[in-house]
Design a protein around this motif. Structure first.
Motif, short mmCIF file in Angstrom:
data_model
loop_
_atom_site.label_atom_id
_atom_site.label_comp_id
_atom_site.label_asym_id
_atom_site.label_seq_id
_atom_site.Cartn_x
_atom_site.Cartn_y
_atom_site.Cartn_z
N ASP A 171 4.99 -7.69 14.75
CA ASP A 171 6.28 -8.26 15.11
C ASP A 171 7.38 -7.22 14.91
O ASP A 171 7.18 -6.20 14.25
CB ASP A 171 6.58 -9.51 14.29
N THR A 172 8.51 -7.49 15.45
CA THR A 172 9.63 -6.55 15.40
C THR A 172 10.18 -6.39 13.99
O THR A 172 10.65 -5.30 13.61
CB THR A 172 10.75 -7.05 16.33
N PHE A 173 10.11 -7.44 13.17
CA PHE A 173 10.70 -7.37 11.83
C PHE A 173 9.96 -6.38 10.93
O PHE A 173 10.56 -5.77 10.05
CB PHE A 173 10.72 -8.77 11.20
N TYR B 183 4.37 7.57 -0.83
CA TYR B 183 4.00 6.77 0.33
C TYR B 183 2.66 7.27 0.86
O TYR B 183 2.49 8.45 1.17
CB TYR B 183 5.07 6.89 1.41
N ALA B 184 1.68 6.35 0.96
CA ALA B 184 0.32 6.75 1.35
C ALA B 184 -0.16 6.06 2.62
O ALA B 184 -1.35 6.13 2.95
CB ALA B 184 -0.65 6.46 0.21
N GLY B 185 0.74 5.40 3.34
CA GLY B 185 0.33 4.85 4.63
C GLY B 185 0.55 3.35 4.73
O GLY B 185 1.08 2.70 3.83
N TRP B 186 0.12 2.82 5.88
CA TRP B 186 0.35 1.41 6.17
C TRP B 186 -0.90 0.78 6.76
O TRP B 186 -1.80 1.47 7.24
CB TRP B 186 1.54 1.24 7.12
N ILE B 187 -0.94 -0.55 6.69
CA ILE B 187 -2.07 -1.32 7.20
C ILE B 187 -1.55 -2.29 8.24
O ILE B 187 -0.57 -3.00 8.01
CB ILE B 187 -2.76 -2.10 6.06
N PHE B 188 -2.18 -2.30 9.41
CA PHE B 188 -1.80 -3.23 10.49
C PHE B 188 -2.64 -4.49 10.32
O PHE B 188 -3.86 -4.44 10.34
CB PHE B 188 -2.05 -2.59 11.85
N ASN B 189 -1.97 -5.62 10.17
CA ASN B 189 -2.64 -6.85 9.78
C ASN B 189 -2.28 -8.00 10.72
O ASN B 189 -1.13 -8.14 11.14
CB ASN B 189 -2.24 -7.21 8.34
N ALA C 238 1.57 -2.83 21.65
CA ALA C 238 2.96 -2.34 21.74
C ALA C 238 3.62 -2.36 20.37
O ALA C 238 4.31 -1.41 19.97
CB ALA C 238 3.75 -3.18 22.74
N HIS C 239 3.43 -3.46 19.62
CA HIS C 239 3.99 -3.53 18.27
C HIS C 239 3.37 -2.46 17.37
O HIS C 239 4.07 -1.83 16.56
CB HIS C 239 3.75 -4.92 17.67
N TYR C 240 2.06 -2.27 17.52
CA TYR C 240 1.39 -1.25 16.72
C TYR C 240 2.03 0.13 16.94
O TYR C 240 2.31 0.85 15.98
CB TYR C 240 -0.09 -1.19 17.06
N GLU C 241 2.27 0.48 18.18
CA GLU C 241 2.85 1.78 18.49
C GLU C 241 4.25 1.91 17.91
O GLU C 241 4.62 2.97 17.37
CB GLU C 241 2.87 2.00 20.01
N ASN C 242 5.04 0.83 18.02
CA ASN C 242 6.41 0.88 17.48
C ASN C 242 6.40 1.00 15.95
O ASN C 242 7.20 1.77 15.37
CB ASN C 242 7.17 -0.38 17.89
N ILE C 243 5.50 0.26 15.30
CA ILE C 243 5.42 0.32 13.84
C ILE C 243 4.88 1.68 13.40
O ILE C 243 5.32 2.24 12.39
CB ILE C 243 4.56 -0.84 13.31
N LYS C 244 3.94 2.23 14.16
CA LYS C 244 3.43 3.57 13.87
C LYS C 244 4.57 4.59 13.92
O LYS C 244 4.71 5.43 13.01
CB LYS C 244 2.33 3.96 14.86
#
Length: 348
Positions: free
Chosen positions: A180-182, A226-232, A247-253
């Protein structure tokens, strides 16, 4: 010989509903399946991690014993009464790997959070111990014969005192994000707040050392990396991520890449980013667990183990077998959590 200590990892996002509690629990259980000893610290006043892992009835027993708390309160209350840290009591979930222990949360954490004063305790250097209590916690547990490879800290979705305290005590920060955008917006907030947290810490330590010349007690703290993020929580069709989720994944990346760059640019006293070669700092993905997560919470069973148990149809306890599609989803979740844990073991 250098004393071995566990790796402290804060699992945090200022946005609620990103699945941080579920991820923390499942990652801990999978790390234990791989032979690691894990301590979970429920540092969220909502106590969702404790309720999920221990079960609602057991958790109620722990928090209702006001004379002798069996939660994080027993350890922390002395910090507010100027008597020092209290006893530490850890627990084990009925279906979680026995190598995972939990320091149960408590709604009282709201009181502790309100009592953590950046001005009076941190910037003056007089209350540094309050902000690094979790490191003292590990030392007390070691005295009791408990040693851990990882200490995973579940946090509330805010930038308050509990989050500061956890980050000052942590080696690493992992950020769960949802489709999501948030989530993208909240990553930007971390890039603003974390450098300020570090600056406040450094000012406080300088003041502390003026009054405690030669002390090195806190030299290695206050340096979260900071060691990274998890897409959930994304959806799939035919084993591919849906276009909107992609699309959200790419924006968050992109937002996390910017976060890493901003931290490197803002924090000069240590390397604030751990880059172990994952594209866009993404260390793993876990898809939407659907009805599996509700069953996991009802039965206090980590989601990636649910195929060894029947699903509960309702709260009256009626059970039925999982469908083939659900069995496949649980297997996929298990592999996804396994991949995240491999990244953690190899790199953190």
């Amino acid at each position: 010989m250098e004393e071995k200590i566990g790796r402290f990892i804060s699992i945090f996002n200022n946005k609620g509903g990103v699945g941080k509690t579920t991820l923390t629990w499942n990652i801990a259980d999978m790390l234990a399946e791989k032979g690691k000893r894990v301590l979970l610290v429920d540092f969220d006043p909502q106590c969702n991690l404790s309720i999920a892992m221990l079960g609602g009835d057991e958790f109620k027993k722990l928090v209702s014993n006001m004379a002798s708390p069996q939660t994080v309160r027993s350890f922390l209350q002395g910090y507010l009464q100027n008597t020092g840290p209290g006893p530490v009591v850890i627990h084990q979930g009925p279906f979680t790997n026995p190598n995972v222990k939990i320091l149960a949360g408590d709604f009282w954490l709201n009181v502790y959070s309100d009592a953590l004063s950046v001005g009076n305790d941190l910037l003056t250097g007089n209350g540094i111990a309050k902000f690094t209590a979790l490191r003292t916690l590990e030392a007390k547990l070691k005295d009791q014969g408990h040693e851990f490879d990882y200490i995973l800290i579940d946090l509330p979705p805010s930038f308050g005192g509990l989050v500061r305290s956890s980050l000052y005590s942590s080696d690493y920060l992992l950020v769960p994000c949802t489709s999501d955008t948030f989530s993208e917006y909240c990553i930007g907030l971390i890039s603003q707040m974390l450098p300020q947290f570090v600056s406040d810490w450094e000012n406080g330590i300088n003041r502390f050392k003026q009054n405690n010349y030669g002390s090195k007690e806190y030299d290695e703290l206050g340096k979260p990396v900071y060691a990274g993020w998890i897409f959930n929580g994304y959806d799939t069709r035919s084993d591919k991520m849906l276009r909107a989720d992609q699309a959200h994944y790419e924006n968050i990346k992109d937002a996390n890449e910017k976060l890493a760059a901003d931290l490197k640019n803002s924090i000069k006293t240590y390397m604030p980013v751990k880059d172990f070669g994952q594209p866009g700092f993404n260390i793993g993905k876990v898809e939407d667990m659907n009805v599996i997560i509700q069953n996991s919470l009802w039965q206090s069973i980590p989601a990636h183990k649910m195929d060894a148990h029947q699903q509960v149809k309702n709260l009256t306890g009626d059970k039925q077998k999982w469908s083939e599609a659900q069995i496949k989803l649980i297997g996929d979740i298990r592999q996804q959590v396994d991949n995240i844990c491999n990244n953690i073991i190899q790199n953190l």
